[in-house]
Write a protein that holds these residues in place. Structure first.
Motif, short mmCIF file in Angstrom:
data_model
loop_
_atom_site.label_atom_id
_atom_site.label_comp_id
_atom_site.label_asym_id
_atom_site.label_seq_id
_atom_site.Cartn_x
_atom_site.Cartn_y
_atom_site.Cartn_z
N ALA A 464 0.86 -1.18 0.00
CA ALA A 464 0.00 0.00 0.00
C ALA A 464 0.90 1.23 0.00
O ALA A 464 1.87 1.30 0.75
CB ALA A 464 -0.88 0.01 1.24
N ALA A 465 0.56 2.19 -0.85
CA ALA A 465 1.30 3.45 -0.87
C ALA A 465 0.40 4.54 -0.30
O ALA A 465 -0.73 4.70 -0.76
CB ALA A 465 1.72 3.81 -2.29
N ILE A 466 0.89 5.22 0.73
CA ILE A 466 0.08 6.29 1.35
C ILE A 466 0.93 7.56 1.49
O ILE A 466 2.16 7.49 1.52
CB ILE A 466 -0.47 5.89 2.74
CG1 ILE A 466 0.67 5.49 3.69
CG2 ILE A 466 -1.49 4.78 2.62
CD1 ILE A 466 0.24 5.48 5.15
N PRO A 467 0.26 8.71 1.56
CA PRO A 467 1.02 9.95 1.75
C PRO A 467 1.41 10.11 3.22
O PRO A 467 0.61 9.79 4.10
CB PRO A 467 0.01 11.04 1.35
CG PRO A 467 -1.34 10.42 1.54
CD PRO A 467 -1.18 8.93 1.42
N VAL A 468 2.64 10.57 3.45
CA VAL A 468 3.02 10.97 4.82
C VAL A 468 3.56 12.39 4.75
O VAL A 468 4.00 12.85 3.69
CB VAL A 468 4.05 10.02 5.46
CG1 VAL A 468 3.39 8.73 5.89
CG2 VAL A 468 5.23 9.76 4.54
N HIS A 469 3.52 13.04 5.89
CA HIS A 469 3.89 14.46 5.91
C HIS A 469 5.38 14.66 5.61
O HIS A 469 6.24 13.93 6.07
CB HIS A 469 3.54 15.08 7.27
CG HIS A 469 3.89 16.51 7.30
ND1 HIS A 469 4.96 17.00 8.03
CD2 HIS A 469 3.35 17.57 6.65
CE1 HIS A 469 5.06 18.30 7.83
NE2 HIS A 469 4.08 18.67 7.00
N GLU A 475 3.43 16.31 1.04
CA GLU A 475 3.21 14.87 1.12
C GLU A 475 4.26 14.14 0.29
O GLU A 475 4.64 14.62 -0.77
CB GLU A 475 1.82 14.50 0.57
CG GLU A 475 0.67 14.94 1.42
CD GLU A 475 -0.70 14.54 0.85
OE1 GLU A 475 -1.70 14.93 1.48
OE2 GLU A 475 -0.78 13.86 -0.19
N ARG A 476 4.68 13.00 0.80
CA ARG A 476 5.56 12.13 0.02
C ARG A 476 5.08 10.69 0.20
O ARG A 476 4.45 10.35 1.20
CB ARG A 476 7.03 12.23 0.50
CG ARG A 476 7.74 13.54 0.14
CD ARG A 476 7.94 13.72 -1.36
NE ARG A 476 8.68 12.60 -1.94
CZ ARG A 476 8.62 12.26 -3.24
NH1 ARG A 476 7.87 12.94 -4.07
NH2 ARG A 476 9.31 11.24 -3.68
N PRO A 477 5.33 9.81 -0.79
CA PRO A 477 4.86 8.43 -0.68
C PRO A 477 5.65 7.57 0.31
O PRO A 477 6.88 7.58 0.30
CB PRO A 477 5.01 7.88 -2.10
CG PRO A 477 5.80 8.86 -2.87
CD PRO A 477 5.96 10.11 -2.08
N GLN A 533 -3.37 5.50 10.98
CA GLN A 533 -2.31 4.82 11.73
C GLN A 533 -0.96 5.50 11.56
O GLN A 533 -0.14 5.51 12.46
CB GLN A 533 -2.19 3.36 11.26
CG GLN A 533 -3.32 2.47 11.73
CD GLN A 533 -3.24 1.06 11.10
OE1 GLN A 533 -2.29 0.72 10.38
NE2 GLN A 533 -4.25 0.25 11.37
N TRP A 534 -0.70 6.06 10.37
CA TRP A 534 0.63 6.62 10.08
C TRP A 534 0.64 8.15 10.10
O TRP A 534 1.56 8.76 9.59
CB TRP A 534 1.10 6.09 8.71
CG TRP A 534 1.41 4.62 8.76
CD1 TRP A 534 0.53 3.60 8.61
CD2 TRP A 534 2.69 4.02 9.00
NE1 TRP A 534 1.17 2.39 8.74
CE2 TRP A 534 2.50 2.62 8.98
CE3 TRP A 534 3.98 4.52 9.24
CZ2 TRP A 534 3.54 1.71 9.19
CZ3 TRP A 534 5.02 3.61 9.44
CH2 TRP A 534 4.80 2.22 9.42
N LYS A 535 -0.39 8.75 10.69
CA LYS A 535 -0.50 10.21 10.55
C LYS A 535 0.61 10.97 11.28
O LYS A 535 0.95 12.08 10.89
CB LYS A 535 -1.89 10.70 10.97
CG LYS A 535 -2.18 10.73 12.44
CD LYS A 535 -3.56 11.34 12.64
CE LYS A 535 -3.91 11.60 14.08
NZ LYS A 535 -3.44 10.62 15.08
#
Ligand code: ADP
Length: 541
Positions: A464-469, A475-477, A533-535
């Motif tokens: 899964a690819a999600i944006p993180v700060h 945002e970066r993947p 979860q990754w915020k």
């Protein structure tokens, strides 16, 4: 001048009546939780549905009243489909895999008066037993089982109908009246209800049996693996009797061995399901060289992107063709299919296989448009992307209890939330859902592209690819990876698979290994939960 032709309302009951009169020899096979099958015919289903309609009327159920179901694909569920809609009430199929809070919310929102439950999913009901809506008058078990202790009346479907004659004439309803209600799976927040009409359901079924779509005929044996609570099993319980086909209802046992047994023993020629089902079946078939189809069935897949490796495996090893379809709860669900047409009729198998990753084109009855930020159609160059908007005879005009919704534009198009490209042939490819794209410095990165490429690594089970700060790019993947059992890939080896296939700035900044990834009730990656979860995860500047 008006035409001089007859006009009859398009009604769900007319489909069953047609099959019961003209396709008496087709079989209905229904498997229970133990895999034991029972057999019946379209006339039997019509009789059962008629008795059930009489029983509901005897209980005072009125046209427009919502009757909920919680159950797998079974003959009892099929009879409910026709009894409830046929008498003028609204069949509300509830997904038992939803979280208890969501089930409580949608029973409440729908205002159901009766709830029919498959004993196999009783735990899903018991989890909300103390929070049943006030509107609910009775719970009815679809099959004989010990009656659970609940704060409302509890009955059993067979007993409910025992005194009825089955001598019932289906009423001539307004074709625009509601026939069924299905809630979106909640990927995008609390589920919202889509209220189908008799007219939309019949037209959708007519479109779905066409040669370039399901290609259903009276000689087919159709097995919907997609559950009857997931957008009406993609309409197959309506399409099969319309075509006069036989129907195999697999019940709760959807493991590859049980499904393969039904394929072979019942001579299934056509089946439909989400990628997970076909991926597991392909792996299971591959584990023993003696596992071959006597006659390769046709398969349809949709719901999430399908890895081309699965389509290729089925075609190469088993001669099984997989049709890639795209749809949504709001579109009944069929929106597009990727079947061949004049422009690619002569492509060889390998070239078409690669092309089959695309979701295709709309069938007659739905229309697409993809606009850029300034309201102009995007270029058909496979590069430009925009949000897909649809309209048509089986597309939602609003939601139950939210008739005007921002998802429908002022000029009447439904905004799908899917971001797509178009190619020279006019076919769409979904690059992401609008809310899941990763916005790096204002530019968009497709999370689906990153995931699909990562899944091409032999040691990756799920990605899964999600944006993180990120302090500079916003945002970066971040790529989250579940390893295949017994393997230990490095982050570098996974990134190497992506290298050269995406722009440099699309490359994930980090690969993290996780044990599992959360899935929604319809088996899709649950991005909203992952982002939660990754915020707090932040990349260094
Ligand atoms: P929810 O919107 O709650 O997830 P749906 O089952 O209606 O419930 O899902 C529709 C969405 O599923 C589409 O908007 C799209 O993002 C995705 N989808 C459906 N079919 C495909 C497909 N063939 N390829 C990629 N995504 C798909």
């Amino acid at each position: 001048m008006l035409g001089l032709m007859q006009e009859h309302p398009l009604l769900v009951s007319s489909i069953l009546r047609h099959a019961a009169r003209h396709h008496r020899g087709a079989k209905i096979v229904s498997a229970d939780a133990e895999g034991v099958v029972s057999r019946s015919t379209w006339p039997d289903v019509e009789q059962g549905a008629a008795k059930l309609a009489q029983a509901l009327i005897r209980r005072g159920v009125k046209p427009g009243e919502r009757i909920a179901t919680l159950g797998w694909n079974s003959r009892e569920h099929l009879e409910l489909y026709y009894a409830v809609s046929g008498m003028g009430a609204v069949l509300h199929t509830v997904n038992p895999r939803l979280f208890p809070d969501q089930i409580v919310h949608i029973l409440e929102d729908a205002g159901d008066t009766h709830l029919f439950v498959d004993p196999a999913v009783l735990p899903a009901l018991m989890a909300v037993a103390g929070r049943l809506p006030k509107s609910l008058r009775a719970v009815v078990l679809m099959r004989p089982a010990p009656l659970p202790d609940l704060p409302v009346e509890v009955l059993e479907q067979g007993a409910l109908c025992a005194a009825e004659s089955g001598d019932y004439g289906w009423p001539e309803l307004d074709e625009r009246s509601a026939s069924s209600l299905c809630y979106t799976s909640g990927t995008t927040g609390m589920p919202k209800g889509v209220l189908y009409s008799h007219r939309s359901t019949v037209l959708h079924a007519m479109a779905s049996i066409q040669p370039d779509v399901f290609a259903l005929s009276a000689l087919d044996v159709a097995m919907p693996v997609v559950p009857m609570f997931h957008v009406n099993a993609w309409g197959i319980p309506y399409a099969a009797p319309m075509a006069g086909a036989s129907l195999v209802l697999p019940g709760p046992k959807l493991d590859p061995a049980s499904l393969f047994r039904l394929f072979e023993e019942e001579g299934v020629t056509f089946s439909a399901g989400v990628p997970t089902i076909w991926t597991l079946l392909l792996q299971w078939l591959g584990a023993d060289p003696s596992r071959k189809f006597a006659k390769p069935p046709r398969l349809v897949v949709g719901g999430t992107a399908l890895p081309v490796s699965v389509t290729g495996g089925f075609l190469g090893e088993y001669g099984v063709n997989i049709l890639h379809a795209w749809g949504m709860t709001e579109i009944s669900p069929l929106g597009s299919v990727n079947s061949r047409k004049a422009e690619n009729a002569d492509w060889d198998a390998a070239r078409f296989l690669d092309y089959s990753r695309k979701q295709g084109r709309p069938q007659f009855g739905v229309d697409f448009r993809v606009l850029d930020g300034s309201g102009k159609p995007i270029a058909q160059d496979e590069v430009a992307f925009g949000e897909l908007e649809v309209r048509g005879h089986w597309v939602a005009a609003g939601y139950f209890n939210h008739e005007s919704d921002p998802a429908v534009t002022e000029d009447g198009w439904f905004r799908t939330g899917d971001v797509v490209t178009l190619d020279a042939l006019g076919e769409i490819e979904i690059v992401d859902r609008a809310k899941d794209v990763i916005k790096s410095g204002g530019e968009w990165i497709s999370s689906i592209t990153l995931e699909n490429l990562a899944m091409g690594h032999p040691d990756v089970a799920l990605a899964a690819a999600i944006p993180v700060h990120h302090p500079k790019w916003d945002e970066r993947p971040l790529l989250l990876v579940v390893r295949r059992d017994g393997t230990d890939p490095t982050p570098e080896s996974i990134l190497a698979v992506l290298e050269g296939k995406v722009a440099k700035w699309w490359m994930p900044d980090r690969v993290e290994f996780v044990e599992t990834l959360p899935l929604t009730a319809t088996g899709k990656l649950w991005k909203a939960e992952l982002k939660r979860q990754w915020k707090d995860f932040s990349l260094p500047g």
